[in-house]
Design a protein around this motif. Structure first.
Motif, PDB file in Angstrom:
ATOM      1  N   SER A  51     -30.045 -17.297   6.662  1.00  0.00           N
ATOM      2  CA  SER A  51     -29.972 -15.953   6.077  1.00  0.00           C
ATOM      3  C   SER A  51     -28.530 -15.711   5.634  1.00  0.00           C
ATOM      4  CB  SER A  51     -30.414 -14.904   7.102  1.00  0.00           C
ATOM      5  OG  SER A  51     -29.518 -14.900   8.194  1.00  0.00           O
ATOM      6  N   THR A  52     -28.146 -14.489   5.435  1.00  0.00           N
ATOM      7  CA  THR A  52     -26.805 -14.190   4.931  1.00  0.00           C
ATOM      8  C   THR A  52     -25.761 -14.030   6.030  1.00  0.00           C
ATOM      9  OG1 THR A  52     -27.288 -11.825   4.944  1.00  0.00           O
ATOM     10  CG2 THR A  52     -27.733 -13.036   2.893  1.00  0.00           C
ATOM     11  N   LEU A  53     -26.012 -14.526   7.194  1.00  0.00           N
ATOM     12  CA  LEU A  53     -25.098 -14.345   8.320  1.00  0.00           C
ATOM     13  C   LEU A  53     -23.965 -15.364   8.369  1.00  0.00           C
ATOM     14  CD1 LEU A  53     -27.718 -13.577  11.113  1.00  0.00           C
ATOM     15  CD2 LEU A  53     -26.344 -11.952   9.800  1.00  0.00           C
ATOM     16  N   GLY A  54     -23.967 -16.337   7.473  1.00  0.00           N
ATOM     17  CA  GLY A  54     -22.958 -17.395   7.506  1.00  0.00           C
ATOM     18  C   GLY A  54     -21.592 -16.927   7.037  1.00  0.00           C
ATOM     19  N   ILE A  55     -20.640 -17.867   7.068  1.00  0.00           N
ATOM     20  CA  ILE A  55     -19.270 -17.579   6.657  1.00  0.00           C
ATOM     21  C   ILE A  55     -18.634 -18.852   6.114  1.00  0.00           C
ATOM     22  CG2 ILE A  55     -18.272 -18.021   8.934  1.00  0.00           C
ATOM     23  CD1 ILE A  55     -17.139 -15.168   6.714  1.00  0.00           C
ATOM     24  N   CYS A  56     -17.806 -18.692   5.099  1.00  0.00           N
ATOM     25  CA  CYS A  56     -17.082 -19.828   4.526  1.00  0.00           C
ATOM     26  C   CYS A  56     -15.939 -20.246   5.442  1.00  0.00           C
ATOM     27  CB  CYS A  56     -16.507 -19.453   3.167  1.00  0.00           C
ATOM     28  SG  CYS A  56     -17.736 -19.068   1.924  1.00  0.00           S
ATOM     29  N   ALA A  57     -15.534 -21.485   5.327  1.00  0.00           N
ATOM     30  CA  ALA A  57     -14.433 -22.005   6.136  1.00  0.00           C
ATOM     31  C   ALA A  57     -13.133 -21.261   5.860  1.00  0.00           C
ATOM     32  CB  ALA A  57     -14.258 -23.503   5.881  1.00  0.00           C
ATOM     33  N   GLU A  58     -12.877 -20.949   4.588  1.00  0.00           N
ATOM     34  CA  GLU A  58     -11.632 -20.261   4.235  1.00  0.00           C
ATOM     35  C   GLU A  58     -11.565 -18.874   4.864  1.00  0.00           C
ATOM     36  OE1 GLU A  58     -12.734 -22.751   0.533  1.00  0.00           O
ATOM     37  OE2 GLU A  58     -13.777 -21.699   2.151  1.00  0.00           O
ATOM     38  N   ARG A  59     -12.664 -18.120   4.801  1.00  0.00           N
ATOM     39  CA  ARG A  59     -12.662 -16.780   5.425  1.00  0.00           C
ATOM     40  C   ARG A  59     -12.601 -16.895   6.934  1.00  0.00           C
ATOM     41  NH1 ARG A  59     -17.550 -13.935   3.207  1.00  0.00           N
ATOM     42  NH2 ARG A  59     -18.056 -15.961   2.348  1.00  0.00           N
ATOM     43  N   ASN A  60     -13.239 -17.914   7.489  1.00  0.00           N
ATOM     44  CA  ASN A  60     -13.170 -18.121   8.935  1.00  0.00           C
ATOM     45  C   ASN A  60     -11.715 -18.378   9.359  1.00  0.00           C
ATOM     46  OD1 ASN A  60     -13.909 -18.520  11.591  1.00  0.00           O
ATOM     47  ND2 ASN A  60     -15.422 -20.082  11.138  1.00  0.00           N
ATOM     48  N   ALA A  61     -11.000 -19.208   8.606  1.00  0.00           N
ATOM     49  CA  ALA A  61      -9.583 -19.464   8.894  1.00  0.00           C
ATOM     50  C   ALA A  61      -8.765 -18.190   8.717  1.00  0.00           C
ATOM     51  CB  ALA A  61      -9.051 -20.580   7.993  1.00  0.00           C
ATOM     52  N   LEU A  62      -9.088 -17.429   7.675  1.00  0.00           N
ATOM     53  CA  LEU A  62      -8.387 -16.172   7.433  1.00  0.00           C
ATOM     54  C   LEU A  62      -8.611 -15.190   8.576  1.00  0.00           C
ATOM     55  CD1 LEU A  62      -6.733 -14.452   5.424  1.00  0.00           C
ATOM     56  CD2 LEU A  62      -8.909 -13.720   4.459  1.00  0.00           C
ATOM     57  N   PHE A  63      -9.840 -15.102   9.061  1.00  0.00           N
ATOM     58  CA  PHE A  63     -10.131 -14.210  10.189  1.00  0.00           C
ATOM     59  C   PHE A  63      -9.404 -14.675  11.446  1.00  0.00           C
ATOM     60  CE2 PHE A  63     -14.414 -13.200   8.015  1.00  0.00           C
ATOM     61  CZ  PHE A  63     -13.796 -12.273   7.185  1.00  0.00           C
ATOM     62  N   ASN A  64      -9.282 -15.993  11.624  1.00  0.00           N
ATOM     63  CA  ASN A  64      -8.503 -16.542  12.730  1.00  0.00           C
ATOM     64  C   ASN A  64      -7.055 -16.063  12.616  1.00  0.00           C
ATOM     65  OD1 ASN A  64      -7.415 -18.115  14.794  1.00  0.00           O
ATOM     66  ND2 ASN A  64      -7.850 -20.053  13.806  1.00  0.00           N
ATOM     67  N   MET A  65      -6.509 -16.114  11.418  1.00  0.00           N
ATOM     68  CA  MET A  65      -5.143 -15.663  11.176  1.00  0.00           C
ATOM     69  C   MET A  65      -5.006 -14.165  11.485  1.00  0.00           C
ATOM     70  SD  MET A  65      -2.911 -15.842   7.666  1.00  0.00           S
ATOM     71  CE  MET A  65      -3.615 -14.350   6.991  1.00  0.00           C
ATOM     72  N   LEU A  66      -5.960 -13.367  10.998  1.00  0.00           N
ATOM     73  CA  LEU A  66      -5.927 -11.932  11.261  1.00  0.00           C
ATOM     74  C   LEU A  66      -6.038 -11.636  12.759  1.00  0.00           C
ATOM     75  CD1 LEU A  66      -8.221 -10.675   8.364  1.00  0.00           C
ATOM     76  CD2 LEU A  66      -5.755 -10.302   8.581  1.00  0.00           C
ATOM     77  N   THR A  67      -6.891 -12.382  13.435  1.00  0.00           N
ATOM     78  CA  THR A  67      -7.056 -12.212  14.879  1.00  0.00           C
ATOM     79  C   THR A  67      -5.745 -12.449  15.617  1.00  0.00           C
ATOM     80  OG1 THR A  67      -9.383 -12.847  14.787  1.00  0.00           O
ATOM     81  CG2 THR A  67      -8.302 -13.079  16.914  1.00  0.00           C
ATOM     82  N   ASN A  68      -4.929 -13.335  15.061  1.00  0.00           N
ATOM     83  CA  ASN A  68      -3.645 -13.664  15.679  1.00  0.00           C
ATOM     84  C   ASN A  68      -2.490 -12.823  15.137  1.00  0.00           C
ATOM     85  OD1 ASN A  68      -3.831 -16.067  17.663  1.00  0.00           O
ATOM     86  ND2 ASN A  68      -5.301 -16.509  16.042  1.00  0.00           N
ATOM     87  N   GLY A  69      -2.808 -11.731  14.448  1.00  0.00           N
ATOM     88  CA  GLY A  69      -1.799 -10.748  14.070  1.00  0.00           C
ATOM     89  C   GLY A  69      -1.085 -10.961  12.760  1.00  0.00           C
ATOM     90  N   GLU A  70      -1.543 -11.897  11.939  1.00  0.00           N
ATOM     91  CA  GLU A  70      -0.892 -12.132  10.648  1.00  0.00           C
ATOM     92  C   GLU A  70      -1.820 -11.746   9.508  1.00  0.00           C
ATOM     93  OE1 GLU A  70       1.915 -15.284  10.127  1.00  0.00           O
ATOM     94  OE2 GLU A  70       1.079 -16.286  11.904  1.00  0.00           O
TER      95      GLU A  70
END
Length: 130
Positions: A51-70
């Motif tokens: 379904s539409t619940l997936g995520i691209c690798a680039e956005r996943n990396a970006l969310f990782n970055m945001l999670t770490n305060g950048e």
């Protein structure tokens, strides 16, 4: 080619592990590494669902970055299932633009690791709506 691209490639390759999670979810077919303005590398993998619940690798990396305060991206590299690098999809480009409307044009994208070809996000997003 700058040495940092080799580091980004190695970081993405280290997390790329295409696998079936369930009958409905696969992960790791595509892996990405992002270089932040502080010089840290953040990684992520795609998560594909039925379904539409997936995520691209680039956005996943970006969310990782945001999670770490950048929140400032300098470089992006994504490794496709065939081992080649490629450009982010439209949804990923859109998120980069919305997150950094004044500086997104300078984000450098690795298009072809083998030849060292890069482009600026500005080239991939001409006449953006923002």
């Amino acid at each position: 080619m700058e040495k940092i691209w080799e580091e980004l490639y190695k970081a993405a390759k280290a997390v790329q592990n295409g696998r079936k999670i369930s009958d409905y979810v696969e992960a790791g077919g595509v892996a990405a590494a992002i270089l932040s303005a502080s010089g840290k590398i953040y990684t992520g993998v795609c998560v594909d669902t039925c379904s539409t619940l997936g995520i691209c690798a680039e956005r996943n990396a970006l969310f990782n970055m945001l999670t770490n305060g950048e929140h400032e991206v300098c470089k992006v590299l994504a490794i496709m299932p065939n081992g080649k690098t490629g450009a982010p999809c439209g949804a990923c480009r859109e998120l980069f633009v919305q997150m950094m409307p004044k500086s997104y044009k300078n984000v450098e994208i690795m298009i072809d690791f083998e030849s060292g070809k890069t482009v600026k996000l500005e080239e991939l997003t001409p006449l953006w709506w923002i």
